[in-house]
Design a protein around this motif. Structure first.
Motif, mmCIF file in Angstrom:
data_model
loop_
_atom_site.group_PDB
_atom_site.id
_atom_site.type_symbol
_atom_site.label_atom_id
_atom_site.label_comp_id
_atom_site.label_asym_id
_atom_site.label_seq_id
_atom_site.Cartn_x
_atom_site.Cartn_y
_atom_site.Cartn_z
ATOM 1 N N TRP A 155 -5.489 -5.101 -3.561
ATOM 2 C CA TRP A 155 -4.162 -5.132 -2.945
ATOM 3 C C TRP A 155 -3.784 -3.768 -2.363
ATOM 4 N N ILE A 156 -4.101 -2.706 -3.101
ATOM 5 C CA ILE A 156 -3.836 -1.359 -2.583
ATOM 6 C C ILE A 156 -4.728 -1.064 -1.383
ATOM 7 N N GLY A 157 -6.012 -1.426 -1.512
ATOM 8 C CA GLY A 157 -6.945 -1.211 -0.405
ATOM 9 C C GLY A 157 -6.550 -1.955 0.849
ATOM 10 N N SER A 158 -6.052 -3.191 0.675
ATOM 11 C CA SER A 158 -5.621 -3.976 1.837
ATOM 12 C C SER A 158 -4.445 -3.302 2.541
ATOM 13 N N GLY A 159 -3.498 -2.769 1.752
ATOM 14 C CA GLY A 159 -2.357 -2.067 2.339
ATOM 15 C C GLY A 159 -2.789 -0.817 3.087
#
Length: 305
Positions: free
Chosen positions: A213-217
């Motif tokens: 989720w952090i990587g996608s952001g």
């Protein structure tokens, strides 16, 4: 409950994307756009000052025709490159300081003294050779010529002249907005940390899932900056900036290219960090699945015996 958590993760990742864009923007504003040292370094490393001297030489030629004072008198007085650069640096720094400091005042810096001695000496010598007194009338004409030469230099060493806009309320509104952004700069990285922390909190049972989720952001947010920067470089938009004077064109093109490169470099770094998070999630998940299969195989084997 699982659906609520999933929606929460997606929402936070979506917000993180915009915070990443804002973070790149405020870092650019603080460290590059409003940084006098950075601006002056870019101009020092470009042909800007060489082109300023060429333009000054042309202007002094015109002034020479108007006043009958040899062009060399003006050129030799003004063409101390270090002196011109120092005046230009001072004006650039003063402009940026005025924009970021609510208590700062603005006054364009010029140096009349560089012309006073050589121009006065030439006029006195000319008057003496032609048996003319250096009276008040001639002194007044000399002062006018010195003022014109000083104004020419002043117009060339001020890349940003605020005299024409400083009284407008719209300009002061923009100035206050810049100062507000800089004053609350810390809120953007703080928001990033809080959102990332909230994502980790929603994945506290399986923390490694936070990485996706952090990587996608990070990836999606940096892509908002990378794509326009790449397009600007491909289309050579910074090199196409055109205004009136060649030396100003050179300065603006140099700065535009520097700014575009900064956006590309900083966003590429964030993009790489996002990819690292996604790869980390994949590797950890793969290792956990392998460990789970080994554990299950071992349990089945123990049951068999």
């Amino acid at each position: 409950m699982r659906n609520i958590k999933k929606i929460g993760r997606m929402t936070l990742s979506f917000l993180l994307m915009y915070v990443v864009v804002a973070l790149i923007g405020v870092i650019f504003m603080k460290q590059v756009l409003l940084n006098g040292s950075d601006l002056n370094k870019q101009l020092d490393d470009s042909p800007y000052y060489t082109m300023v001297e060429e333009s000054l030489s042309a202007k002094f030629k015109t002034l020479s025709l108007e006043t009958s004072i040899p062009k060399e008198v003006f050129v030799e007085a003004a063409m101390d490159q270090y002196g011109l650069q120092q005046l230009a640096r001072t004006n650039n720094e003063q402009v940026l300081n005025y924009l970021i400091d609510p208590d700062a005042t603005y006054k364009a810096m010029t140096d009349r003294s560089m012309f006073e001695e050589p121009v006065t000496a030439y006029v006195q010598s000319y008057a003496s050779e032609h048996n003319q007194p250096f009276d008040e009338g001639l002194q007044a004409q000399t002062d006018t010529i010195i003022a014109e030469a000083t104004a020419i230099v002043g117009s060339h060493i001020m890349l940003f002249n605020l005299d024409n806009v400083i009284a407008f309320p719209q300009f002061q509104t923009v100035r206050k907005m810049l100062q507000t952004v800089l004053a609350y700069f810390y809120l953007v990285p703080l928001a990033f940390l809080l959102i990332a922390g909230a994502i980790v909190g929603l994945n506290w049972k399986l923390p490694h899932r936070s990485l996706i989720w952090i990587g996608s952001g990070l990836v999606s947010g940096s892509a908002f900056v990378i794509i326009p920067a790449i397009m600007a470089l491909i289309l050579k938009i910074p090199q196409r900036i055109t205004v009136s004077a060649d030396y100003i064109n050179t300065a603006l093109r140099t700065l535009a290219l520097h700014y575009t490169t900064f956006f590309l470099g900083s966003s590429a770094l964030v993009f790489a960090l996002g990819i690292a998070c996604l790869v980390g999630y994949y590797l950890i998940s793969k290792a956990k699945r392998a460990a789970y299969r080994r554990e299950r195989a071992y349990s089945e084997e123990m049951e068999y015996y």
